[in-house]
Motif scaffolding. Sequence first.
Motif, mmCIF file in Angstrom:
data_model
loop_
_atom_site.group_PDB
_atom_site.id
_atom_site.type_symbol
_atom_site.label_atom_id
_atom_site.label_comp_id
_atom_site.label_asym_id
_atom_site.label_seq_id
_atom_site.Cartn_x
_atom_site.Cartn_y
_atom_site.Cartn_z
ATOM 1 N N VAL A 336 -6.711 6.094 69.186
ATOM 2 C CA VAL A 336 -5.485 6.563 69.832
ATOM 3 C C VAL A 336 -4.441 6.855 68.749
ATOM 4 O O VAL A 336 -4.011 5.948 68.039
ATOM 5 C CB VAL A 336 -4.944 5.508 70.818
ATOM 6 N N PRO A 337 -4.036 8.103 68.579
ATOM 7 C CA PRO A 337 -3.011 8.404 67.577
ATOM 8 C C PRO A 337 -1.668 7.801 67.975
ATOM 9 O O PRO A 337 -1.323 7.744 69.163
ATOM 10 C CB PRO A 337 -2.935 9.943 67.584
ATOM 11 N N THR A 338 -0.924 7.375 66.998
ATOM 12 C CA THR A 338 0.411 6.839 67.272
ATOM 13 C C THR A 338 1.306 7.061 66.076
ATOM 14 O O THR A 338 0.848 7.420 64.992
ATOM 15 C CB THR A 338 0.331 5.337 67.627
ATOM 16 N N ALA A 339 2.598 6.875 66.289
ATOM 17 C CA ALA A 339 3.574 7.108 65.225
ATOM 18 C C ALA A 339 4.635 6.023 65.232
ATOM 19 O O ALA A 339 4.905 5.395 66.263
ATOM 20 C CB ALA A 339 4.234 8.480 65.396
ATOM 21 N N VAL A 340 5.227 5.808 64.077
ATOM 22 C CA VAL A 340 6.384 4.932 63.926
ATOM 23 C C VAL A 340 7.497 5.796 63.355
ATOM 24 O O VAL A 340 7.368 6.329 62.242
ATOM 25 C CB VAL A 340 6.088 3.746 62.985
ATOM 26 N N ILE A 346 5.770 7.351 60.090
ATOM 27 C CA ILE A 346 4.370 6.979 59.875
ATOM 28 C C ILE A 346 3.540 7.547 61.018
ATOM 29 O O ILE A 346 3.946 7.477 62.179
ATOM 30 C CB ILE A 346 4.216 5.446 59.833
ATOM 31 N N GLY A 347 2.376 8.108 60.684
ATOM 32 C CA GLY A 347 1.420 8.543 61.684
ATOM 33 C C GLY A 347 0.073 7.911 61.383
ATOM 34 O O GLY A 347 -0.307 7.773 60.210
ATOM 35 N N THR A 348 -0.643 7.505 62.403
ATOM 36 C CA THR A 348 -1.912 6.814 62.176
ATOM 37 C C THR A 348 -2.859 7.036 63.343
ATOM 38 O O THR A 348 -2.424 7.210 64.481
ATOM 39 C CB THR A 348 -1.659 5.302 61.959
ATOM 40 N N VAL A 349 -4.147 7.049 63.045
ATOM 41 C CA VAL A 349 -5.166 7.130 64.083
ATOM 42 C C VAL A 349 -6.425 6.438 63.568
ATOM 43 O O VAL A 349 -6.746 6.516 62.382
ATOM 44 C CB VAL A 349 -5.479 8.589 64.483
ATOM 45 N N GLY A 350 -7.124 5.739 64.449
ATOM 46 C CA GLY A 350 -8.389 5.120 64.086
ATOM 47 C C GLY A 350 -8.234 3.783 63.394
ATOM 48 O O GLY A 350 -7.219 3.094 63.527
ATOM 49 N N ALA A 400 -7.259 7.642 59.757
ATOM 50 C CA ALA A 400 -6.357 8.456 58.951
ATOM 51 C C ALA A 400 -4.964 7.869 59.075
ATOM 52 O O ALA A 400 -4.530 7.500 60.175
ATOM 53 C CB ALA A 400 -6.377 9.915 59.412
ATOM 54 N N HIS A 401 -4.265 7.790 57.944
ATOM 55 C CA HIS A 401 -2.963 7.129 57.914
ATOM 56 C C HIS A 401 -2.033 7.914 56.997
ATOM 57 O O HIS A 401 -2.448 8.390 55.938
ATOM 58 C CB HIS A 401 -3.105 5.690 57.417
ATOM 59 N N MET A 402 -0.773 8.037 57.420
ATOM 60 C CA MET A 402 0.185 8.799 56.630
ATOM 61 C C MET A 402 1.578 8.217 56.747
ATOM 62 O O MET A 402 2.028 7.864 57.840
ATOM 63 C CB MET A 402 0.201 10.264 57.087
ATOM 64 N N LEU A 403 2.254 8.152 55.616
ATOM 65 C CA LEU A 403 3.688 7.862 55.559
ATOM 66 C C LEU A 403 4.348 9.069 54.923
ATOM 67 O O LEU A 403 4.027 9.430 53.785
ATOM 68 C CB LEU A 403 3.959 6.610 54.716
ATOM 69 N N GLU A 405 7.253 12.775 55.765
ATOM 70 C CA GLU A 405 7.834 13.715 56.720
ATOM 71 C C GLU A 405 6.749 14.404 57.545
ATOM 72 O O GLU A 405 5.684 14.768 57.026
ATOM 73 C CB GLU A 405 8.664 14.778 55.982
ATOM 74 N N ASP A 406 7.044 14.582 58.818
ATOM 75 C CA ASP A 406 6.176 15.292 59.770
ATOM 76 C C ASP A 406 4.853 14.581 60.032
ATOM 77 O O ASP A 406 3.933 15.175 60.597
ATOM 78 C CB ASP A 406 5.892 16.728 59.288
ATOM 79 N N SER A 407 4.741 13.314 59.649
ATOM 80 C CA SER A 407 3.464 12.620 59.816
ATOM 81 C C SER A 407 3.048 12.521 61.277
ATOM 82 O O SER A 407 1.852 12.610 61.594
ATOM 83 C CB SER A 407 3.519 11.225 59.187
ATOM 84 N N ALA A 408 4.004 12.356 62.177
ATOM 85 C CA ALA A 408 3.649 12.259 63.599
ATOM 86 C C ALA A 408 3.064 13.569 64.103
ATOM 87 O O ALA A 408 2.065 13.576 64.835
ATOM 88 C CB ALA A 408 4.878 11.876 64.415
ATOM 89 N N GLU A 409 3.672 14.682 63.725
ATOM 90 C CA GLU A 409 3.175 15.985 64.150
ATOM 91 C C GLU A 409 1.792 16.256 63.545
ATOM 92 O O GLU A 409 0.889 16.761 64.225
ATOM 93 C CB GLU A 409 4.157 17.088 63.723
ATOM 94 N N ILE A 410 1.630 15.932 62.271
ATOM 95 C CA ILE A 410 0.352 16.150 61.595
ATOM 96 C C ILE A 410 -0.743 15.297 62.219
ATOM 97 O O ILE A 410 -1.871 15.753 62.447
ATOM 98 C CB ILE A 410 0.496 15.843 60.095
ATOM 99 N N MET A 411 -0.409 14.037 62.531
ATOM 100 C CA MET A 411 -1.428 13.114 63.011
ATOM 101 C C MET A 411 -1.944 13.476 64.394
ATOM 102 O O MET A 411 -3.071 13.116 64.752
ATOM 103 C CB MET A 411 -0.875 11.686 63.001
ATOM 104 N N GLN A 412 -1.156 14.210 65.179
ATOM 105 C CA GLN A 412 -1.666 14.623 66.486
ATOM 106 C C GLN A 412 -2.900 15.517 66.316
ATOM 107 O O GLN A 412 -3.903 15.367 67.016
ATOM 108 C CB GLN A 412 -0.592 15.362 67.285
ATOM 109 N N GLY A 413 -2.826 16.444 65.358
ATOM 110 C CA GLY A 413 -3.978 17.307 65.104
ATOM 111 C C GLY A 413 -5.135 16.558 64.476
ATOM 112 O O GLY A 413 -6.305 16.768 64.847
ATOM 113 N N ILE A 414 -4.844 15.660 63.528
ATOM 114 C CA ILE A 414 -5.898 14.855 62.912
ATOM 115 C C ILE A 414 -6.584 13.997 63.961
ATOM 116 O O ILE A 414 -7.799 13.780 63.931
ATOM 117 C CB ILE A 414 -5.321 13.971 61.790
ATOM 118 N N GLY A 415 -5.815 13.530 64.931
ATOM 119 C CA GLY A 415 -6.372 12.698 65.989
ATOM 120 C C GLY A 415 -7.460 13.410 66.769
ATOM 121 O O GLY A 415 -8.459 12.791 67.168
#
Length: 453
Positions: A336-340, A346-350, A400-403, A405-415
């Motif tokens: 489940v992708p999520t963001a902080v 921060i964006g993260t999934v998996g 996949a994990h990211m800290l 700018e735009d990490s939440a938007e990017i992580m939706q596609g990675i998800g």
Amino acid sequence: MSRDFDLFVIGGGSGGVRLARISAGHGARVGVAEERFWGGTCVNVGCVPKKIMVNAAEYGAWADEAAAFGWTIEKGAHDWAKLAAARDAEVSRLNGIYARLLGGAGVTSFDARATFIDDHTLQVGDKTITADRIVIATGGRATRLTIPGAEHGLISDDLFTLKALPKRVAVFGAGYIALEFACLLQGLGAQVDVFYRASLPLTGFDQDIREVLPEALTANGLRLHPGVTPTALSKNGEATVVHLPGDATLEVDAAFFCTGRVANTRDLGLEKAGVEVNEKGAVIIDDDHATNIKHIYALGDVIDRMNLTPMATAAGHALADTLFGNNPRKVSYENVPTAVFTSPPIGTVGLTEAEAAARGPCDIYVARFTPMRHTISKKEGRKTLMKLVVDQKTQKILGAHMLGEDSAEIMQGIGIAVVMGATKQDFDRTIGIHPTAAEEFVTLRTRTRVAGG
């Protein structure tokens, strides 16, 4: 025996409303009760108003950096009242949408508290109502630490009723709510001190993210106090005094308890229906969201499984299809992708590296760099971190994990890719969009390390 409704939903949050609306669309007679506000925590005292305030804080940071790009911007004082009015207008608009969605679907709505009389009967305001199936979707509620003077502190809900920006703020906790509040208040002009028991923030997140986040937060002006929790609160006139270990004190204008939420099951009468809860008060369910009483279900934050609005909404839709749509299905709580929405976000999934390593050997790819905007602005502490966790045997992307700018938007596609079972080779043969930070996810070639074994 004919009952008043085929389905009655206790709670008008995102999950409960989706469940009620879709069930009614399948032809069920549906009632739903909400005692506080339609849309639940997310719409009223959570995701939506918080993100609006996060956006407001970002404008200040952009104004500070604009000079490096040739813009002369004179940044005046922030107008809290204007922001609050815009925020509250949007919340009110969404409240109306939720009400219209239910009415348009033919759902009977009750602005009232609902409690159990027995396993098929509810007290809804001054009415007694029966239903074949009942769903508990009452969400969660914020808690305070059990320390002397805790009543002098605020909970997360209180941020959205403040009449002015508190200039000196203490935040207790280092979960996503605590850090988001700390960042947005600092960005709007407050001086924020963050106190938390652990050595690093965001317990449960990937270790690399946890380790680099304090640098970014400190660069924004936040004062972090790891390993320190308050011992008491008291008042000194209008100010709140935070008492700390060793007789130290800190005087602030507002102190926020962001130390956790609990399932909102208090005084629902669950014992009258025979519904079981765990030691924290969360409703116990099976994989079909059924409680131990098989015609009573629960979903959303009240089950304390994955407290995310989209998760509750998806579960509500799936349950409606299962019960009334002749389409039995489940939702997955994995990947489940999520963001902080900290600054930077921060964006993260998996899976985290630690979770993946516990299952077997995995390849870890990590990149840390200064994004283009900040090579120009020279903003300290604004490095981006991007990370892939790859199963060594199958080469599937496990996390996949990211800290940055735009990490939440990017992580939706990675998800999407992670849910589909994409491999590292799928990422490798994908052409990057240049120049972006996101392209780093498809250009990581050198393995950083191997974990697990």
